[in-house]
Design a protein around this motif. Structure first.
Motif, PDB file in Angstrom:
ATOM      1  N   ALA A  96      -2.343   3.331  38.734  1.00 35.12           N
ATOM      2  CA  ALA A  96      -2.690   2.034  38.487  1.00 35.12           C
ATOM      3  C   ALA A  96      -1.274   1.449  38.603  1.00 35.12           C
ATOM      4  O   ALA A  96      -1.040   0.432  39.149  1.00 35.12           O
ATOM      5  CB  ALA A  96      -3.477   1.513  37.419  1.00 35.12           C
ATOM      6  N   TYR A  97      -0.257   1.920  37.780  1.00 36.20           N
ATOM      7  CA  TYR A  97       0.979   1.364  37.880  1.00 36.20           C
ATOM      8  C   TYR A  97       1.683   1.570  39.153  1.00 36.20           C
ATOM      9  O   TYR A  97       2.246   0.636  39.677  1.00 36.20           O
ATOM     10  CB  TYR A  97       1.751   2.028  36.874  1.00 36.20           C
ATOM     11  CG  TYR A  97       3.367   1.672  36.797  1.00 36.20           C
ATOM     12  CD1 TYR A  97       3.770   0.644  36.289  1.00 36.20           C
ATOM     13  CD2 TYR A  97       4.229   2.783  37.255  1.00 36.20           C
ATOM     14  CE1 TYR A  97       5.098   0.209  36.180  1.00 36.20           C
ATOM     15  CE2 TYR A  97       5.586   2.466  37.165  1.00 36.20           C
ATOM     16  CZ  TYR A  97       5.801   1.485  36.664  1.00 36.20           C
ATOM     17  OH  TYR A  97       7.238   0.938  37.048  1.00 36.20           O
ATOM     18  N   GLU A  99       0.131   1.956  41.872  1.00 34.78           N
ATOM     19  CA  GLU A  99      -0.489   1.119  43.037  1.00 34.78           C
ATOM     20  C   GLU A  99       0.086  -0.233  42.834  1.00 34.78           C
ATOM     21  O   GLU A  99       0.294  -1.193  43.745  1.00 34.78           O
ATOM     22  CB  GLU A  99      -1.671   1.343  43.059  1.00 34.78           C
ATOM     23  CG  GLU A  99      -2.507   0.478  44.051  1.00 34.78           C
ATOM     24  CD  GLU A  99      -2.158   0.672  45.425  1.00 34.78           C
ATOM     25  OE1 GLU A  99      -2.747  -0.120  46.383  1.00 34.78           O
ATOM     26  OE2 GLU A  99      -1.866   1.753  45.587  1.00 34.78           O
ATOM     27  N   ARG A 100       0.068  -0.719  41.536  1.00 37.64           N
ATOM     28  CA  ARG A 100       0.461  -2.073  41.325  1.00 37.64           C
ATOM     29  C   ARG A 100       1.848  -2.423  41.373  1.00 37.64           C
ATOM     30  O   ARG A 100       2.257  -3.464  42.114  1.00 37.64           O
ATOM     31  CB  ARG A 100       0.269  -2.330  39.601  1.00 37.64           C
ATOM     32  CG  ARG A 100       0.279  -4.050  39.342  1.00 37.64           C
ATOM     33  CD  ARG A 100      -0.114  -4.074  37.722  1.00 37.64           C
ATOM     34  NE  ARG A 100      -1.318  -4.080  37.950  1.00 37.64           N
ATOM     35  CZ  ARG A 100      -2.048  -3.300  36.939  1.00 37.64           C
ATOM     36  NH1 ARG A 100      -1.578  -2.501  36.192  1.00 37.64           N
ATOM     37  NH2 ARG A 100      -3.580  -3.495  36.995  1.00 37.64           N
ATOM     38  N   LYS A 101       2.807  -1.367  41.382  1.00 37.68           N
ATOM     39  CA  LYS A 101       4.187  -1.541  41.789  1.00 37.68           C
ATOM     40  C   LYS A 101       4.269  -2.007  43.064  1.00 37.68           C
ATOM     41  O   LYS A 101       5.181  -2.622  43.684  1.00 37.68           O
ATOM     42  CB  LYS A 101       4.994  -0.471  41.235  1.00 37.68           C
ATOM     43  CG  LYS A 101       6.480  -0.431  41.425  1.00 37.68           C
ATOM     44  CD  LYS A 101       7.040   0.833  40.806  1.00 37.68           C
ATOM     45  CE  LYS A 101       8.731   0.619  41.181  1.00 37.68           C
ATOM     46  NZ  LYS A 101       9.481   1.814  40.818  1.00 37.68           N
ATOM     47  N   LYS A 103       1.977  -3.182  45.316  1.00 39.37           N
ATOM     48  CA  LYS A 103       1.590  -4.440  45.640  1.00 39.37           C
ATOM     49  C   LYS A 103       2.396  -5.542  45.359  1.00 39.37           C
ATOM     50  O   LYS A 103       2.503  -6.780  45.768  1.00 39.37           O
ATOM     51  CB  LYS A 103       0.185  -4.683  44.776  1.00 39.37           C
ATOM     52  CG  LYS A 103      -1.063  -3.642  45.221  1.00 39.37           C
ATOM     53  CD  LYS A 103      -1.537  -4.331  46.402  1.00 39.37           C
ATOM     54  CE  LYS A 103      -3.087  -3.277  46.840  1.00 39.37           C
ATOM     55  NZ  LYS A 103      -3.313  -3.865  48.138  1.00 39.37           N
ATOM     56  N   MET A 104       3.137  -5.128  43.972  1.00 43.17           N
ATOM     57  CA  MET A 104       4.203  -6.410  43.672  1.00 43.17           C
ATOM     58  C   MET A 104       5.589  -6.274  44.628  1.00 43.17           C
ATOM     59  O   MET A 104       6.263  -7.082  44.509  1.00 43.17           O
ATOM     60  CB  MET A 104       4.434  -6.083  42.129  1.00 43.17           C
ATOM     61  CG  MET A 104       3.349  -6.435  41.155  1.00 43.17           C
ATOM     62  SD  MET A 104       2.691  -8.290  41.207  1.00 43.17           S
ATOM     63  CE  MET A 104       4.432  -8.923  40.538  1.00 43.17           C
ATOM     64  N   PHE A 133      -2.347  -9.327  45.600  1.00 43.57           N
ATOM     65  CA  PHE A 133      -2.190  -8.705  44.216  1.00 43.57           C
ATOM     66  C   PHE A 133      -3.424  -9.021  43.468  1.00 43.57           C
ATOM     67  O   PHE A 133      -4.015  -8.354  42.845  1.00 43.57           O
ATOM     68  CB  PHE A 133      -1.038  -9.148  43.695  1.00 43.57           C
ATOM     69  CG  PHE A 133      -0.680  -8.993  42.350  1.00 43.57           C
ATOM     70  CD1 PHE A 133      -0.738  -7.583  41.904  1.00 43.57           C
ATOM     71  CD2 PHE A 133      -0.893  -9.827  41.389  1.00 43.57           C
ATOM     72  CE1 PHE A 133      -0.490  -7.224  40.431  1.00 43.57           C
ATOM     73  CE2 PHE A 133      -0.574  -9.671  40.032  1.00 43.57           C
ATOM     74  CZ  PHE A 133      -0.641  -8.247  39.549  1.00 43.57           C
ATOM     75  N   TYR A 136      -6.548  -7.077  44.110  1.00 45.33           N
ATOM     76  CA  TYR A 136      -6.364  -6.020  43.764  1.00 45.33           C
ATOM     77  C   TYR A 136      -6.844  -6.021  42.173  1.00 45.33           C
ATOM     78  O   TYR A 136      -7.491  -4.807  41.847  1.00 45.33           O
ATOM     79  CB  TYR A 136      -4.869  -5.255  44.024  1.00 45.33           C
ATOM     80  CG  TYR A 136      -4.642  -4.061  43.032  1.00 45.33           C
ATOM     81  CD1 TYR A 136      -4.880  -2.684  43.703  1.00 45.33           C
ATOM     82  CD2 TYR A 136      -3.810  -4.090  41.927  1.00 45.33           C
ATOM     83  CE1 TYR A 136      -4.812  -1.599  42.924  1.00 45.33           C
ATOM     84  CE2 TYR A 136      -3.587  -2.766  41.383  1.00 45.33           C
ATOM     85  CZ  TYR A 136      -4.103  -1.728  41.899  1.00 45.33           C
ATOM     86  OH  TYR A 136      -3.883  -0.432  40.906  1.00 45.33           O
ATOM     87  N   GLU A 137      -6.319  -6.908  41.620  1.00 48.40           N
ATOM     88  CA  GLU A 137      -6.660  -6.923  40.051  1.00 48.40           C
ATOM     89  C   GLU A 137      -8.124  -7.114  39.907  1.00 48.40           C
ATOM     90  O   GLU A 137      -8.687  -6.431  38.964  1.00 48.40           O
ATOM     91  CB  GLU A 137      -5.717  -7.949  39.403  1.00 48.40           C
ATOM     92  CG  GLU A 137      -4.274  -7.495  39.374  1.00 48.40           C
ATOM     93  CD  GLU A 137      -4.025  -6.439  38.440  1.00 48.40           C
ATOM     94  OE1 GLU A 137      -4.929  -5.951  37.567  1.00 48.40           O
ATOM     95  OE2 GLU A 137      -2.862  -6.199  38.198  1.00 48.40           O
ATOM     96  N   ARG A 152      -6.784  -8.782  31.854  1.00 46.27           N
ATOM     97  CA  ARG A 152      -5.739  -8.349  32.901  1.00 46.27           C
ATOM     98  C   ARG A 152      -5.898  -9.274  33.989  1.00 46.27           C
ATOM     99  O   ARG A 152      -4.821  -9.894  34.760  1.00 46.27           O
ATOM    100  CB  ARG A 152      -6.358  -7.149  33.315  1.00 46.27           C
ATOM    101  CG  ARG A 152      -5.507  -6.262  34.463  1.00 46.27           C
ATOM    102  CD  ARG A 152      -4.377  -5.771  34.025  1.00 46.27           C
ATOM    103  NE  ARG A 152      -3.092  -6.275  34.696  1.00 46.27           N
ATOM    104  CZ  ARG A 152      -1.965  -6.517  34.445  1.00 46.27           C
ATOM    105  NH1 ARG A 152      -1.613  -5.596  33.370  1.00 46.27           N
ATOM    106  NH2 ARG A 152      -0.976  -7.036  35.117  1.00 46.27           N
ATOM    107  N   ALA A 156      -3.232 -12.021  35.583  1.00 49.29           N
ATOM    108  CA  ALA A 156      -2.567 -12.038  36.895  1.00 49.29           C
ATOM    109  C   ALA A 156      -2.839 -13.213  37.750  1.00 49.29           C
ATOM    110  O   ALA A 156      -1.515 -13.698  38.438  1.00 49.29           O
ATOM    111  CB  ALA A 156      -3.545 -11.098  37.835  1.00 49.29           C
TER     112      ALA A 156
END
Length: 366
Positions: A96-97, A99-101, A103-104, A133, A136-137, A152, A156
């Protein structure tokens, strides 16, 4: 200096390990802290996991040394089992980190909140990235429980609104998510209240707030929303009374000036939308008579032609008062601006040419 969430977690564990509290309590407290930290996607996640593995290994070795060989084997098995149970959670957080990175990437979190169209050539691309983003969340990639997911996604949206404060669709999506999947309707209402305060000239947010209040049965609160809007379009009471008094002059009174406000600065068709929405609300909640009285208020405020059309069609289609509808159209023709407005004339013609009035239209437009 400043610390990230993972840095704070590491320091918290270190503090607990260094305390003078009896060992069993400290060991269990550290284990709980580690297990909470390894599911948080952060840049220090790998380090936290290695520290956690070391913690379980050394704890098992210490427990085994206090007993015999059988105790040592049982302690090692317990430590290995606990690590094995926690590894999938760590791996999910690590994925998740990453993928989140991803996305960011490209999002400028330090961008100033400016209205649409005034943020430079990259503004729309930033909006697109932020919306991706948020989507995604909301998809819950970590498979979090409801309470954790709500926190969470809430975070966001607050991060996004720091840059997209002036984008009403983001506020609207935020409130809708709160009502459907977040903290409930009450929090959604508070979200829309904040949105209206941030964007007082956005009718979408005002209407959304009124609709939400109405859906919850808070008709008085919904009416207050509409009243706050139309009062900006009406002249002050003292001014209106002075214009209604005869002054002996043959010249017609000038159009009353509205009290003013963010809504008063909008184009006339937006003023009409405010009156029409309020009339429809009054008919739904109270009766057609309340909508009629509201139309009289709108006329005194020299409302746009769309309000006449809406009132006439409401009389015809809902109250089945065809004669009243025709009189409203004809009253609008007495206004010089309406008589020379093609859109108004076409609406009146459509009304006269309707199937219910076909036999009565002969010569009406001649």
């Amino acid at each position: 200096g400043t610390y990230s969430q993972s840095d704070i977690g590491i320091r918290f564990v270190d503090a607990r390990q260094s305390t003078q509290t009896p060992v069993p309590f400290v060991r269990n407290a550290c284990r709980r802290t580690y297990q909470r930290a390894i599911v948080v996607p952060t840049h220090s996640l790998e380090l936290i996991w290695k520290n956690y593995e070391t913690f379980e290994t050394t704890t098992a070795a210490a427990a085994g040394s206090a007993g015999g060989p059988s105790s040592a084997a049982a302690a090692r098995q317990f430590g290995a089992r606990v690590i094995g149970e926690q590894r999938p959670r760590f791996q999910a957080a690590r994925m998740a980190y990453r993928e989140r990175k991803r996305k960011m990437e490209g999002i400028d979190t330090a961008a100033l909140p400016v209205p649409p169209g005034k943020g430079g050539p990259n503004q729309q691309e930033q909006v697109k990235l932020w919306k991706g983003f948020l989507e995604y969340e909301r998809s819950n990639p970590q498979r979090l429980e409801a309470a954790a997911l709500t926190q969470r996604v809430d975070l966001a949206y607050m991060q996004a609104l720091m840059c997209l404060l002036h984008f009403p669709e983001v506020w609207y999506d935020y409130a809708r998510w709160q009502a459907e999947s977040g903290k409930g309707v009450e929090q959604a209402t508070l979200c829309l209240v904040r949105a209206v305060a941030a964007l007082p000239d956005c009718l979408l947010l005002h209407f959304a707030l009124a609709d939400l209040e109405e859906a919850q049965g808070n008709t008085a609160a919904a009416k207050e929303v509409y009243e706050a809007l139309v009062k900006q379009l009406e002249p002050p009471p003292g001014v209106l009374q002075q214009q209604q008094q005869p002054n002996g002059n043959a010249e017609p009174a000038a159009a009353p000036q509205p009290a003013g406000g963010p809504i008063a600065s909008l184009p006339p068709d937006q003023h009409a939308l405010v009156w029409v929405q309020y009339m429809r609300f009054s008919r739904r909640i109270e009766s057609i008579n309340f909508a009629r009285r509201l139309f009289i208020r709108a006329r005194k405020a020299r409302c746009p032609w769309q309000v006449y059309v809406a009132s006439a069609l409401m009389e015809w289609r809902i109250a089945q008062q065809r004669d009243v509808a025709r009189k409203i159209f004809e009253k609008g023709l007495e206004m010089h601006d309406f008589a020379t407005t093609p859109e108004y004339i076409l609406e009146y013609a459509d009304f006269l040419c309707s199937k219910c009035l076909q036999r009565e239209t002969t010569g009406c437009l001649l």
